[in-house]
Write a protein that holds these residues in place. Structure first.
Motif, PDB file in Angstrom:
ATOM      1  N   ALA B 174      25.511  57.289  16.614  1.00 13.55           N
ATOM      2  CA  ALA B 174      24.537  57.450  17.689  1.00 13.55           C
ATOM      3  C   ALA B 174      23.238  58.025  17.133  1.00 13.55           C
ATOM      4  O   ALA B 174      22.143  57.545  17.427  1.00 13.55           O
ATOM      5  N   VAL B 249      21.248  61.681  24.354  1.00 11.38           N
ATOM      6  CA  VAL B 249      22.602  61.264  23.995  1.00 11.38           C
ATOM      7  C   VAL B 249      23.572  62.004  24.916  1.00 11.38           C
ATOM      8  O   VAL B 249      23.561  63.222  24.971  1.00 11.38           O
ATOM      9  N   LEU B 277      21.977  57.121  25.442  1.00 10.65           N
ATOM     10  CA  LEU B 277      23.172  56.645  24.763  1.00 10.65           C
ATOM     11  C   LEU B 277      24.414  57.276  25.363  1.00 10.65           C
ATOM     12  O   LEU B 277      24.391  58.446  25.735  1.00 10.65           O
ATOM     13  N   LEU B 327      29.368  51.387  17.122  1.00  9.87           N
ATOM     14  CA  LEU B 327      28.215  51.388  18.029  1.00  9.87           C
ATOM     15  C   LEU B 327      28.130  50.063  18.777  1.00  9.87           C
ATOM     16  O   LEU B 327      28.226  48.991  18.172  1.00  9.87           O
TER      17      LEU B 327
END
Lengths: 357, 357
Positions: B174, B249, B277, B327
């Motif tokens: 990430a 994130v 994310l 990912l």
DNA sequence: TACCGCAGAGAAAGCCCTTTCCCGCAGGGA
DNA sequence: TCCCTGCGGGAAAGGGCTTTCTCTGCGGTA
């Protein structure tokens, strides 16, 4: 595995005394013996054998629950309600997933009966299946004859206690909303037709349309699994057959999310070009974009009621509680597109791109 | 409630024979008696008392599972994997929700031990809590000493079999992604800091940023509950303190969905003005709009592995299986907005509205 | 015909607890 | 001093099932 007599021997007492200390019996035990027993328990890491306990005190306490699938948000919410009451009453829940398989459902009734549960709760849709319904009722009746309590959530087949979401009115509300927005070309993404939930919701929807002089021809209803992928797939079939559709009613929110995905994949703007309605108001409904317009059912409350019914004292007569459905207006339902309002049913492809975002 | 001897009496046979017929024992029974027993079973609606059975055949078969919450999609997926293997092997699962309460977790270990489960699986994050960890390990060791098998999913505290998602690498991925997109002002919406899952993911993330010469100061990390509302709330706090953030994130997808809601409520465009994310890749991640960029964990597979480990024959040495994170690029992560690329860290409010949808 | 072996059925011994019932003992009232 | 009471503890009877062991009676072999 250490047993109670191991503990008793080690503590130099009788099993009876050990049992009394461990269970905090009302019968008094001198502090000295109590200490010795407790010490032995700790040293041996003793844990009572639950089966032996349950057998010895023939005292049913756990409650059995049969749902289609706890990880489905619909049932997760109901289960939350069930749990809340059960925990308050110090009851253990045994939850079983039938995955909408009638045979498995029957098996679980037996299994839970065998586990001596004090009550049984069946949540989820009923089936249009005479033979199955009869069998289930027999099993349930046999269970009740031995003193077990039974409640159903959202199922017609049982004659005793029940809490019923008002699926029919919910369908009706969805239909009326869409009519009010001017829609005529309405498609339905439905769950399996064998489920009473599907047909109840459909019936309400149809009633609303009929009252407004609209029709809901069979080809505009597509049946699929009651989940996201079922919704996506049914929507695709609907759109392939009827590109001029201006609204889609999905018979639950999971299907609605699948419908949204398909609609988006085809480049149709929601709600400008096509409206989408869901059903249930699961938590995720407010988080999709646009936020889902849907029919809310008080899921947690349904669980609470059912558990209260089943654990409730007194209540000699079987009770049926109907819980109301409610329309939640969010962002996926809008007025019928202008271009089609006059010409609904014709001009199949003309609509695309009429309204731009 | 009819008992086995009721059945035997009615069929005119001994309980032993009745038992043999009902359980399909290998010992032969003449057809005539068999029929009579079966008839009696049907007439009496007899169901064996599961506790008595389990007690008599001291033959452990069920498997106990402790998760934080089955209705959380993360655990629902893992449980799906566990179920798959268990069903194949004809094992019953007893699933318990600890709701991230260490004490409840300890209680459930005892409870399941008392229920004579053949194996125990603990899924979910470990805790940074020495005292608790020691207690848990003692209980687990005691259980294993009596022949029970134990496996953990994603927890460090147990020294035996384990399947571990590679949280650290996931966090790293990430971080690297965001750095690659040019982000510098990155906020983190984290789960409770007492959970090892939180700190592992955070560690990987921090490593990636450090390698790229970025920093992750403590104020840019906000801890909250590991759910949608926690994510929404932490994001709000983050944005209040640091309006110039260009990326967030979230340490799981539920939080990411909450983050998305807050960001949207503040009128920020994703990913044009701010990137988001997630982590886990729950099923819903692809259905939110924009679809969530996230780190995928093979959740179902984790369940499958853990159950196989625990039911597997042989395997004398404790095994640890690390499952890779990956990912998944979707639509919520984009390049850092132009206006801030040069001036990251300054010009707090300038960004809003720079890019219009 | 006598004996062995075996098939098929039942008796009974657990499995591990809980709980009732009973017993011994100490203290208090007559 | 004796009896009654009540307290603290143990013996033992289940609770419903499985399973080993035992027994009976039959067919087959010597």
């Amino acid at each position: 595995m250490a047993t109670l007599s191991d503990v008793a021997r080690r503590a130099g007492v009788s099993p009876a005394t050990a049992s009394r200390v461990i269970n905090g019996s009302s019968k008094p035990v001198t502090d000295e013996l109590r200490e010795r027993v407790l010490a032995a328990v700790a040293e041996l890491q003793y844990v009572p054998n639950a089966h032996a306990q349950l057998l010895a005190r023939s005292h049913r306490s756990a409650v059995g629950v049969i749902v289609h699938d706890v990880s489905d948000p619909y049932f997760a919410e109901i289960t939350r309600g069930l749990q809340r009451v059960a925990t308050d009453q110090g009851r253990l829940l045994m939850i079983c997933n039938s995955y909408r398989d009638p045979d498995r459902e029957l098996e679980y009734v037996e299994l839970l009966r065998g586990h001596q549960v004090a009550a049984l709760i069946l949540a989820g849709s009923g089936y249009h299946d005479e033979a199955f319904t009869r069998q289930l009722n027999e099993k349930l009746a046999a269970y009740e004859a031995t003193g077990g309590r039974v409640a159903v959530i959202g199922r017609h087949e049982h004659s005793g206690d029940a809490v019923m979401p008002d699926n029919r009115t919910g369908g009706y509300l969805a239909g009326r909303e869409l009519c009010g927005l001017g829609h005529r070309a309405i498609g339905v993404v439905a769950g399996p037709r064998i489920l009473t939930t599907t047909t109840d919701r459909l019936a309400g929807l149809r009633q609303a349309l009929t009252e407004q002089g609209r029709e809901l021809p069979e080809p505009r209803i597509r049946y699929a699994e009651f989940d996201r992928d079922g919704g996506a797939e049914a929507t695709a079939r609907l759109l392939d057959a009827d590109p001029e559709l201006t609204a889609i009613v999905a018979l639950n929110d999971s299907m609605a999310i699948g419908a949204l995905a398909t609609v988006r994949a085809r480049g149709l703007a929601v709600p400008q070009q096509i409206s989408v309605l869901g059903f249930d108001d699961m938590p995720i409904a407010r988080d999709v974009t646009p936020a889902l317009t849907t029919v809310r059912l008080p899921l947690v409350d349904m669980g609470v009621r059912a558990m209260s019914l089943v654990l409730g004292v007194g209540a000699p007569t079987p009770r049926v509680e109907v819980l109301p459905a409610e329309l939640v207006r969010r962002d996926t339902a809008g007025p019928v597109p202008l271009s089609t309002r006059a010409t609904a049913g014709s001009a199949p492809r003309a609509r695309r791109g009429d309204t731009t975002s």
